[in-house]
Structures are given as C-alpha cells and as structure tokens.
Write a protein that holds these residues in place. Structure first.
Motif, mmCIF file in Angstrom:
data_model
loop_
_atom_site.group_PDB
_atom_site.id
_atom_site.type_symbol
_atom_site.label_atom_id
_atom_site.label_comp_id
_atom_site.label_asym_id
_atom_site.label_seq_id
_atom_site.Cartn_x
_atom_site.Cartn_y
_atom_site.Cartn_z
ATOM 1 N N ILE A 170 0.840 -1.208 0.000
ATOM 2 C CA ILE A 170 0.000 0.000 0.000
ATOM 3 C C ILE A 170 0.870 1.250 0.000
ATOM 4 N N VAL A 171 1.906 1.254 0.828
ATOM 5 C CA VAL A 171 2.786 2.424 0.908
ATOM 6 C C VAL A 171 3.579 2.591 -0.389
ATOM 7 N N ASN A 172 4.045 1.488 -0.961
ATOM 8 C CA ASN A 172 4.756 1.568 -2.246
ATOM 9 C C ASN A 172 3.903 2.219 -3.318
ATOM 10 N N ARG A 173 2.618 1.881 -3.319
ATOM 11 C CA ARG A 173 1.720 2.432 -4.351
ATOM 12 C C ARG A 173 1.452 3.923 -4.163
ATOM 13 N N LEU A 174 1.860 4.445 -3.036
ATOM 14 C CA LEU A 174 1.794 5.894 -2.814
ATOM 15 C C LEU A 174 3.051 6.593 -3.328
ATOM 16 N N GLY A 175 3.994 5.806 -3.833
ATOM 17 C CA GLY A 175 5.251 6.365 -4.325
ATOM 18 C C GLY A 175 6.301 6.532 -3.241
ATOM 19 N N LEU A 176 6.086 5.885 -2.102
ATOM 20 C CA LEU A 176 7.031 5.964 -0.991
ATOM 21 C C LEU A 176 7.755 4.629 -0.839
ATOM 22 N N ASP A 177 8.761 4.606 0.032
ATOM 23 C CA ASP A 177 9.511 3.387 0.301
ATOM 24 C C ASP A 177 8.787 2.593 1.377
ATOM 25 N N GLY A 178 7.970 1.650 0.933
ATOM 26 C CA GLY A 178 7.135 0.913 1.864
ATOM 27 C C GLY A 178 7.913 0.149 2.913
ATOM 28 N N ALA A 179 8.976 -0.536 2.498
ATOM 29 C CA ALA A 179 9.755 -1.340 3.442
ATOM 30 C C ALA A 179 10.373 -0.462 4.528
ATOM 31 N N ALA A 180 10.916 0.678 4.131
ATOM 32 C CA ALA A 180 11.556 1.574 5.099
ATOM 33 C C ALA A 180 10.540 2.149 6.078
ATOM 34 N N ILE A 181 9.381 2.542 5.563
ATOM 35 C CA ILE A 181 8.368 3.164 6.425
ATOM 36 C C ILE A 181 7.760 2.142 7.377
ATOM 37 N N VAL A 182 7.472 0.947 6.887
ATOM 38 C CA VAL A 182 6.912 -0.082 7.762
ATOM 39 C C VAL A 182 7.945 -0.488 8.816
ATOM 40 N N ASN A 183 9.206 -0.587 8.422
ATOM 41 C CA ASN A 183 10.255 -0.907 9.390
ATOM 42 C C ASN A 183 10.349 0.168 10.467
ATOM 43 N N GLU A 184 10.288 1.434 10.066
ATOM 44 C CA GLU A 184 10.332 2.520 11.053
ATOM 45 C C GLU A 184 9.139 2.459 11.992
ATOM 46 N N SER A 185 7.985 2.090 11.449
ATOM 47 C CA SER A 185 6.768 2.035 12.270
ATOM 48 C C SER A 185 6.860 0.953 13.339
ATOM 49 N N GLU A 186 7.691 -0.057 13.102
ATOM 50 C CA GLU A 186 7.819 -1.175 14.043
ATOM 51 C C GLU A 186 8.838 -0.899 15.144
ATOM 52 N N GLN A 187 9.517 0.231 15.066
ATOM 53 C CA GLN A 187 10.465 0.615 16.112
ATOM 54 C C GLN A 187 9.709 1.251 17.289
ATOM 55 N N THR A 188 10.420 1.411 18.391
ATOM 56 C CA THR A 188 9.815 2.022 19.586
ATOM 57 C C THR A 188 9.251 3.407 19.266
ATOM 58 N N SER A 189 9.931 4.138 18.389
ATOM 59 C CA SER A 189 9.482 5.491 18.029
ATOM 60 C C SER A 189 8.123 5.472 17.354
ATOM 61 N N GLY A 190 7.826 4.395 16.603
ATOM 62 C CA GLY A 190 6.528 4.290 15.947
ATOM 63 C C GLY A 190 5.400 4.188 16.952
ATOM 64 N N GLN A 191 5.584 3.381 17.989
ATOM 65 C CA GLN A 191 4.560 3.272 19.024
ATOM 66 C C GLN A 191 4.466 4.560 19.830
ATOM 67 N N GLN A 192 5.585 5.244 20.020
ATOM 68 C CA GLN A 192 5.547 6.524 20.745
ATOM 69 C C GLN A 192 4.679 7.543 20.011
ATOM 70 N N LEU A 193 4.810 7.581 18.685
ATOM 71 C CA LEU A 193 3.971 8.479 17.887
ATOM 72 C C LEU A 193 2.496 8.139 18.072
ATOM 73 N N LEU A 194 2.214 6.845 18.083
ATOM 74 C CA LEU A 194 0.828 6.411 18.244
ATOM 75 C C LEU A 194 0.313 6.750 19.639
ATOM 76 N N ASN A 195 1.155 6.571 20.639
ATOM 77 C CA ASN A 195 0.743 6.893 22.009
ATOM 78 C C ASN A 195 0.406 8.379 22.162
ATOM 79 N N GLU A 196 1.103 9.233 21.428
ATOM 80 C CA GLU A 196 0.800 10.661 21.468
ATOM 81 C C GLU A 196 -0.623 10.919 20.971
ATOM 82 N N ASP A 197 -1.028 10.195 19.932
ATOM 83 C CA ASP A 197 -2.397 10.328 19.445
ATOM 84 C C ASP A 197 -3.399 9.815 20.472
#
Length: 307
Positions: A170-197
């Motif tokens: 899905i992310v690739n089809r947006l013209g972005l680097d899907g693997a890199a973005i999904v990998n970043e989302s799986e780091q502690t920082s990704g959950q921190q962003l979600l916790n802020e919401d």
C-alpha cells in the motif's frame, strides 16, 4: 477596462501606473483559520469507512475554514478472551463479519468482511503506526491517502492490512519506500507516535469512533460522535464560528476528484454532487469520456476507477 497612464520615472526607477506609491505594506496571507477540526478514527473502523463520502465533501467545500487533524484512536490492540465490543456481540474476529456487512449495507459503502474469517486483522495498531510515520515524515495528505487505500484493501478487497507485506505494498503504491516506512513504524518510536495520538484523543474526551471535534481559538466547540448527515457538520461549523452563513467552495469536477482519489463508489458520487443512486451512471457518462474511467461493481454497488 479603463486605460491607466503608464509612466517611467527616472528618479524612482518605476515603470507603472502614474501615482503608484513607491513603498507600501501588502499582506498576502490568507485569513487565519481559527478553527481546529480533530477527526479521531481507526483504520479498521467500519463506521469511519461509512463516513468517508460525507467527510470528503465537508473537507472539499469547507476546509478553508479550518485546520484538519487526523488522530488515531486505537480501536483494537489485540483480541482477548473476553468481549471486545459487547454492545455488538463481538468477542473475536469472526463476530465482526455480520456487523461490518450490516454497516456496509446500511450506509452503502461496500464491506465484504470475509477477511475476518479467513485471515483476520489481529490488531489495528500496525497500520495506525504506519499512518503516523507517513504523517511525520511526509505530509498529512499522503498519510490520509494511505488511510483511504488501507480501508479499501480491508473492507472491499479482503486484505489483512496489519500484515507487513500488505502494508508495504500500500505504501509503495503511494510512491514511498514501503519497506523503510513499515520498518520505522515497528520501532519504539513508531509506538511513541501512536501513544501521542492516544493521549490527545483521551484529552479530547473521545470514547468512540468516528468522532469529530471542532474547536475555536477560545478552546470552545462541539463534538460530533458517529456518522452523521453532511448538514450536521456544516451546521456545527457555523455554530463554532458563530457565523449565520458560510461560503462553500464549488464541488470539484468529477474528473479532478477521480484523478485525486483513484476510486470512487456510487455513494461518494451521490453525496458529493447531490445525486440519487439512479442518476449516478448517466452523470458519470456525461462528465467523463470513456477513456478516463472504468466502471465496475462489487457487493451490489457500482464504482469507478481511473484507467
């Protein structure tokens, strides 16, 4: 049109209309948007999917009055032993199917739902984290498009949007680097962003989805919970702004809307252009040439896509 005398003045170094001031302050800023609109949602929220036709028109026609913020609410962390949604009799993934189909039929935004029997989403947190990473690194508009594509994949095309490969695609089809973005989302920082919401949603007093909160600069406003007719959001905006009337923008042409959205269901066209269901096909044929779209059908609802 009147003719204005043009003068080239050696002393001022200006060629222009006679009498033009040499120095002056001009404010090119747009009027300040004094309203903040918070949309609290979740990628697997069926009622949020049902709200999309109304929300799109509200943003398209009245978005110049407000700043729009999409907040992830955290609908499903994981399935447990007890009921997740007792009111709707939902304890496990298979229980979702009937509820989703009921929502899809009632609002006419198609939902198949069999993915929740065959390859169920175990948590809405993974796609929510991907949304937050895109929002942080790219732009709100691209993150919002990701949310739309994820919902199409889940509700209509029966894909598990918490699956890593699906999210990457899905992310690739947006013209972005899907693997890199999904990998970043799986780091502690990704959950921190979600916790802020999650913290923001709690501070806003949100307990269900979709919830839209409109707030003025005095931190006063209103909360609209659940999917409501288009007029409710317009009237709510009037109330928060304390305006008797608003000046909506003209609806976008069907061609520009389709080019932006890539896929539009009949209900979305009906809501945007004040049409009856029976009028949609003739309207599409009138507004678009045959080489600009394809018309398809799923679950008894027609939809158009770009070719």
């Amino acid at each position: 049109m009147k003719n204005h005398p043009m003068v080239c003045d050696l002393e001022t170094g200006v060629c222009g209309v006679a009498g033009e001031e040499e120095l002056g302050i001009i404010d090119f800023n747009q009027p300040k948007k004094s309203i903040e609109v918070y949309y609290v949602t979740d990628p697997i929220c069926s009622h949020c999917w049902a709200l999309e036709p109304v929300l799109r028109r509200f943003i398209e026609q009245y978005g110049h009055y407000f700043n729009f913020h999409t907040i992830m609410g955290g609908l499903l962390e994981k399935w447990g032993d007890g009921p997740v949604d007792p009111a709707n009799g939902i304890s496990g993934p298979a229980d979702v199917v009937g509820h989703w189909r009921e929502v899809g039929e009632y609002y006419r935004m198609p939902i198949d739902g069999t993915v929740m029997m065959n390859n169920p989403v175990q948590s809405s947190y993974p796609p929510s984290r991907v949304f937050k990473v895109i929002q942080k690194n790219q732009h709100d508009a691209i993150a919002f498009e990701y949310l739309r594509r994820a919902r199409e994949a889940l509700f209509v095309f029966n894909q598990n949007i918490a699956d890593t490969s699906v999210m990457i695609d899905i992310v690739n089809r947006l013209g972005l680097d899907g693997a890199a973005i999904v990998n970043e989302s799986e780091q502690t920082s990704g959950q921190q962003l979600l916790n802020e919401d999650f913290d923001l949603a709690r501070n806003l007093g949100v307990r269900g989805f979709p919830t839209i909160i409109m707030m003025n600069e005095d931190y006063k406003g209103l909360k609209i919970v659940g999917g409501r007719p288009f007029v409710n959001y317009v009237e709510g905006l009037k109330q928060v702004l304390n305006f008797e009337e608003l000046q909506p923008k003209q609806q976008p042409s069907l061609l520009s809307l389709l080019e932006k959205e890539k896929l539009l269901f009949s209900k979305e066209i009906e809501v945007m252009y004040d049409l009856e269901k029976s009028e949609v096909i003739s309207y599409v044929k009138k507004e678009l040439s045959s080489d600009q779209y394809e018309m398809k059908e799923i679950l008894g609802e027609c939809y158009i896509t770009t070719k």
